[in-house]
Design a protein around this motif. Structure first.
Motif, PDB file in Angstrom:
ATOM      1  N   ASN A  41      30.348 -22.969 -13.207  1.00 44.44           N
ATOM      2  CA  ASN A  41      30.675 -23.615 -14.486  1.00 44.44           C
ATOM      3  C   ASN A  41      32.033 -23.166 -15.030  1.00 44.44           C
ATOM      4  OD1 ASN A  41      28.119 -24.940 -14.497  1.00 44.44           O
ATOM      5  ND2 ASN A  41      27.180 -23.045 -15.266  1.00 44.44           N
ATOM      6  N   LEU A  42      33.042 -23.264 -14.193  1.00 39.91           N
ATOM      7  CA  LEU A  42      34.382 -22.813 -14.558  1.00 39.91           C
ATOM      8  C   LEU A  42      35.331 -23.973 -14.839  1.00 39.91           C
ATOM      9  CD1 LEU A  42      34.707 -19.970 -11.888  1.00 39.91           C
ATOM     10  CD2 LEU A  42      33.984 -19.750 -14.280  1.00 39.91           C
ATOM     11  N   GLN A  43      34.784 -25.139 -15.119  1.00 38.49           N
ATOM     12  CA  GLN A  43      35.607 -26.321 -15.318  1.00 38.49           C
ATOM     13  C   GLN A  43      36.629 -26.141 -16.443  1.00 38.49           C
ATOM     14  OE1 GLN A  43      32.368 -26.222 -14.824  1.00 38.49           O
ATOM     15  NE2 GLN A  43      31.749 -27.773 -13.339  1.00 38.49           N
ATOM     16  N   ALA A  44      36.246 -25.439 -17.497  1.00 42.68           N
ATOM     17  CA  ALA A  44      37.138 -25.277 -18.648  1.00 42.68           C
ATOM     18  C   ALA A  44      38.342 -24.397 -18.336  1.00 42.68           C
ATOM     19  CB  ALA A  44      36.362 -24.704 -19.839  1.00 42.68           C
ATOM     20  N   VAL A  45      38.228 -23.595 -17.279  1.00 43.77           N
ATOM     21  CA  VAL A  45      39.339 -22.708 -16.902  1.00 43.77           C
ATOM     22  C   VAL A  45      39.622 -22.866 -15.406  1.00 43.77           C
ATOM     23  CG1 VAL A  45      39.048 -21.029 -18.763  1.00 43.77           C
ATOM     24  CG2 VAL A  45      37.679 -20.813 -16.678  1.00 43.77           C
ATOM     25  N   SER A  46      39.526 -24.098 -14.919  1.00 44.65           N
ATOM     26  CA  SER A  46      39.619 -24.332 -13.471  1.00 44.65           C
ATOM     27  C   SER A  46      40.954 -23.886 -12.898  1.00 44.65           C
ATOM     28  CB  SER A  46      39.377 -25.808 -13.154  1.00 44.65           C
ATOM     29  OG  SER A  46      40.376 -26.620 -13.748  1.00 44.65           O
ATOM     30  N   LYS A  47      42.039 -24.082 -13.653  1.00 44.69           N
ATOM     31  CA  LYS A  47      43.362 -23.668 -13.168  1.00 44.69           C
ATOM     32  C   LYS A  47      43.383 -22.168 -12.888  1.00 44.69           C
ATOM     33  CE  LYS A  47      48.128 -23.044 -14.729  1.00 44.69           C
ATOM     34  NZ  LYS A  47      49.119 -23.298 -15.812  1.00 44.69           N
ATOM     35  N   GLY A  88      38.081 -18.910 -25.270  1.00 43.61           N
ATOM     36  CA  GLY A  88      36.719 -18.630 -25.676  1.00 43.61           C
ATOM     37  C   GLY A  88      35.692 -18.820 -24.579  1.00 43.61           C
ATOM     38  N   VAL A  89      36.148 -18.794 -23.322  1.00 47.05           N
ATOM     39  CA  VAL A  89      35.244 -18.974 -22.185  1.00 47.05           C
ATOM     40  C   VAL A  89      34.730 -17.600 -21.747  1.00 47.05           C
ATOM     41  CG1 VAL A  89      35.022 -19.770 -19.808  1.00 47.05           C
ATOM     42  CG2 VAL A  89      36.394 -21.079 -21.445  1.00 47.05           C
ATOM     43  N   ARG A  90      33.439 -17.458 -21.726  1.00 49.16           N
ATOM     44  CA  ARG A  90      32.822 -16.191 -21.338  1.00 49.16           C
ATOM     45  C   ARG A  90      32.443 -16.241 -19.857  1.00 49.16           C
ATOM     46  NH1 ARG A  90      30.739 -11.773 -23.711  1.00 49.16           N
ATOM     47  NH2 ARG A  90      28.937 -10.752 -22.764  1.00 49.16           N
ATOM     48  N   ILE A  91      32.958 -15.306 -19.097  1.00 48.65           N
ATOM     49  CA  ILE A  91      32.688 -15.246 -17.662  1.00 48.65           C
ATOM     50  C   ILE A  91      31.559 -14.247 -17.425  1.00 48.65           C
ATOM     51  CG2 ILE A  91      33.641 -14.800 -15.376  1.00 48.65           C
ATOM     52  CD1 ILE A  91      34.904 -17.189 -16.841  1.00 48.65           C
TER      53      ILE A  91
END
Length: 294
Positions: A41-47, A88-91
């Motif tokens: 679920n890393l679409q928001a930070v795919s780059k 704000g993406v939590r890994i």
């Protein structure tokens, strides 16, 4: 563990992906990374996920490491990237995955299936689904990638003097398929992937020669990653590096001078030290972007 009966005075272990075959970039950029972005679920930070995965698996001292610890390291670098925090993406890195990687001696899909069946752990199940997704992508996408120039020629020169072993962290099925596809399997005594053991374990087992150990300095590992060098040194073997980004030149050098030095006993010492020093300059430990502390 596999059995290798010694037939010659010399043993040569060869890594596969990125070493014998130019498949590292294809497999990671087209197979591993899209599945990593999807399953984790890393679409928001795919780059940034792509950059982290490429750094770990292709352009750092972790190059060539088993896929499961590589996944953890990728998520670690991503978690500590300023741009990811700013969004704000939590890994999340599952503790059950950390524990399994830290304690397991055979990091393979087959072993993970057993652990998932026993524990029914949802994070390990997702890890297995990700890994199986990677394998399916590899089966669909990776084909018709020939060995680097001078690989076949080197195998042909070695076959009458050395027992040749494929030593890789790639799944067994993919290794068998790729070496068969390009008619190279006929040159090797055994193929050892992640399903059989680590590179260190496989090379060490093979060096015993089925009860007839190879003489000192008659064992050589050829690889493109620090893990290959570590496997060689852990077993008292010699090491010939295939430098990332300069694979053709490395294989030509091995064919034109490395083989003769190995077979004549003039490989160890200054020659090997020069090769290793050059190799170690190619891969950094830290990424080129800023890293946050916890």
């Amino acid at each position: 563990m596999f059995e290798l009966v010694r037939k010659h005075d010399f043993l040569v272990g060869i890594d596969s992906d990125g070493c014998a075959f130019d498949t590292m970039e294809l497999k990671h950029k087209e197979c591993f990374i899209p599945n990593t972005i999807n399953y984790w679920n890393l679409q928001a930070v795919s780059k940034y996920a792509r950059e982290a995965a490429e750094f770990v698996n292709l352009y750092s001292k972790s190059r060539g490491v088993n896929r499961f610890p590589a996944l953890i390291e990728t998520l670690e670098w991503l978690r500590r990237r300023p741009e990811v925090r700013a969004r704000g993406v939590r890994i999340e890195i599952p503790e059950s995955l950390r524990r399994w990687v830290a304690n397991e001696t055979k990091l393979s899909n087959e072993r993970l299936k057993e652990v998932v069946a026993e524990s029914n752990d949802p994070d390990l199940r997702r890890t297995l689904e990700w890994s199986e997704g990677v394998n399916e992508s590899v089966r669909r996408i990776v084909r018709a990638v020939p060995p680097f120039p001078f690989v076949r020629e080197s195998l042909q020169r070695l076959k009458d003097y050395a027992d040749i072993l494929v030593v890789s962290a790639t799944p067994q099925e993919a290794l068998e398929r790729e070496w068969e596809e390009h008619d190279l399997k006929k040159y090797v005594a055994a193929i050892c992937g992640q399903d059989i053991g680590t590179k260190k374990q496989c090379l060490g087992h093979a060096a015993k020669g089925g009860g007839h150990p190879y003489p000192p300095q008659h064992v050589l590992m050829i690889g493109d990653a620090p893990g290959d060098y570590q496997a060689a040194k852990a077993n008292g073997a010699l090491f010939f590096p295939i430098n990332p980004g300069h694979e053709e030149a490395s294989w030509q050098r091995f064919f034109e001078e490395g083989i003769d030095r190995f077979l004549s006993g003039t490989f160890a010492g200054a020659y090997e030290e020069q090769l290793v020093a050059e190799f170690q300059r190619y891969l950094p430990e830290k990424p080129p972007w800023p890293v946050l502390t916890d």
